[in-house]
Design an enzyme around this catalytic site. Structure first.
Site, mmCIF file in Angstrom:
data_model
loop_
_atom_site.group_PDB
_atom_site.id
_atom_site.type_symbol
_atom_site.label_atom_id
_atom_site.label_comp_id
_atom_site.label_asym_id
_atom_site.label_seq_id
_atom_site.Cartn_x
_atom_site.Cartn_y
_atom_site.Cartn_z
ATOM 1 N N ASP A 75 0.844 -1.191 0.000
ATOM 2 C CA ASP A 75 0.000 0.000 0.000
ATOM 3 C C ASP A 75 0.881 1.243 0.000
ATOM 4 O OD1 ASP A 75 -3.154 0.558 0.695
ATOM 5 O OD2 ASP A 75 -1.854 2.192 1.374
ATOM 6 N N HIS A 104 0.390 3.910 1.736
ATOM 7 C CA HIS A 104 0.296 4.694 2.959
ATOM 8 C C HIS A 104 1.138 4.147 4.104
ATOM 9 C CE1 HIS A 104 -3.399 5.532 0.627
ATOM 10 N NE2 HIS A 104 -3.166 6.775 1.034
ATOM 11 N N SER A 117 -4.928 11.648 1.863
ATOM 12 C CA SER A 117 -5.490 10.466 2.521
ATOM 13 C C SER A 117 -4.638 9.988 3.683
ATOM 14 C CB SER A 117 -5.661 9.322 1.504
ATOM 15 O OG SER A 117 -4.434 9.044 0.850
#
Length: 414
Positions: free
Chosen positions: A184, A186, A281
């Site tokens: 991912d 993040h 985000s």
């Protein structure tokens, strides 16, 4: 004859399934004539059509899984690393325009807040490939990200803008825990907490007490796996699920047993909140725990204007246009900006709805941002030019000239 007849029948059925989605997309979009001429509208319709076709997920999953197993490759958008690590291709993207353009625009926004009496702290976020360079197969990508981060951080500080060094915090934390998810884009809870502590060490703390309350875990496939295959086939080809440990930062009870913020509907007014968080985000998604980590680290409640999927600038402009923000501005704004976004000039293009918002009294902030050219000088560059001129003059006259920069790049010659 049965085969072509079946194909025609399937084509008609799939078109009937996709057309309503295309119609809804056109109805919701407020495209201008320019959008049709420059291809943006056509590209959006094509993407909507492709996504709505019934066989898309099945075909994409099978083909993608086969390509990964045979070649170890994904679609455009992902850079495969070692041992299942994936990196976004955005981190490998080169800068299309000089960094000075972004710095000049950031300076305009910082001045806008300063005129409102609001302090700004920028948190440039280091790239995942920079922190986990040993997991990449592309050392140059990691080196370029590190150099870009160093340039951004040094430039902002030289311009007098308050910043927090996220890279050092992440590098140190990565020695004891994982700070980014393997599949991912993040950061993990530990990565978010490390940066939150670095911010708290730089800024004044509040007098509230927040305690972490565990709320469970959530399993998910990283956002980069979609560039390889669908979730139905990810596990089969070795792309395992990630796990996020969730928690809420809850206000501790006072000695009398009451909540320190009061009870019932008696909540803090917006004007009493000292800090606002805005960004991408990384800040907006509760699964990454950044806002909650900030509450605990800073001992203060945090108002969050960050949004997912809109980059770092559009939520910032939306925040400035919010009447609640203008009527009761906070003491400070923390602006989280992943450095990879600065290679995308599209982040500075306001949405259609934002172009009509008079954010600045008597003027249009979005127009001011749009007028900044790629070679626009910042106060830092102006000061450096003056420094060079003064040094040259001092050398010719035998006198010592020194340049003192204040927080806004103003010059004072002694």
């Amino acid at each position: 004859m049965a085969i072509p007849a079946a194909l025609v029948a399937y084509s008609a059925w799939s078109a009937s399934e996709a057309l309503p989605n295309v119609g809804a997309r056109i109805e919701q979009a407020h495209w201008t004539a320019r959008s049709w001429f420059d291809g943006k509208a056509t590209a959006a319709i094509d993407s909507t059509w492709s996504d709505a076709l019934p066989h898309r997920d099945f075909a994409s999953g099978i083909v993608g899984a086969g390509r990964w197993l045979a070649l170890g490759e994904g679609k455009e958008g992902v850079v495969p690393g070692r041992d299942g690590w994936l990196f976004t291709a955005e981190e490998a993207r080169s800068m299309p325009e000089p960094l000075s353009a972004s710095l000049a625009r950031i300076e305009v926004l910082e001045e806008t807040l300063r005129e409102m009496g609001v302090a700004l702290t920028i948190v440039p976020l280091a790239g995942k490939a920079d922190i986990y360079r040993d997991e990449t197969r592309n050392p140059s990508m990691a080196n370029d990200l590190e150099a870009r981060y160093d340039e951004v951080l040094a430039s902002l500080r030289a311009m007098g803008i308050d910043t927090v060094d996220s890279r050092t915090a992440l590098v140190i934390e990565a020695e004891v825990s994982q700070v980014f998810y393997a599949s991912d884009t993040h950061w993990t809870r530990d990565g978010a907490a490390a940066v939150a502590r670095a911010i708290a060490a730089d800024l004044p703390s509040g007098d509230a007490v927040f305690e972490p309350v565990e709320t469970g875990t959530v399993a998910f496939h990283g956002d980069l796996t979609k560039f390889i295959t669908t979730e139905n086939y990810a596990n089969a080809i070795g792309l395992k699920e990630e796990t996020a440990r969730l928690f809420k930062a809850e206000a501790a009870a006072a000695d009398n047993g009451e909540d320190i913020f009061g009870s019932g509907d008696d909540l803090f007014a917006a004007s009493a909140l000292p800090t606002v968080l805005v960004g991408t985000s990384y800040s907006a998604n509760p699964d990454w725990s950044f806002q909650e980590s900030l509450k605990i680290a800073m001992q203060s409640d945090i108002v969050n204007y960050a949004e997912e999927g809109r980059g770092p600038v559009k939520p910032f402009l939306k925040m400035l246009a919010d009447p609640a923000f203008r009527d009761a501005p906070p003491q400070r704004v923390i602006w989280e900006i992943p450095v990879r976004y600065l290679s995308d000039p599209g982040i500075w293009e306001p949405e259609e709805a934002q172009k009509d918002q008079a954010i600045l009294a008597g003027g249009m902030l979005t127009d001011e941002l749009a007028r900044i050219d790629a070679d626009a000088p910042t106060s830092l560059q102006i000061a450096e030019t003056l420094q060079a001129a003064l040094t040259d003059a001092a050398g010719q006259t035998g006198q010592l000239a020194s340049l003192d920069l204040n927080n806004k790049g103003e010059t004072h010659v002694d």
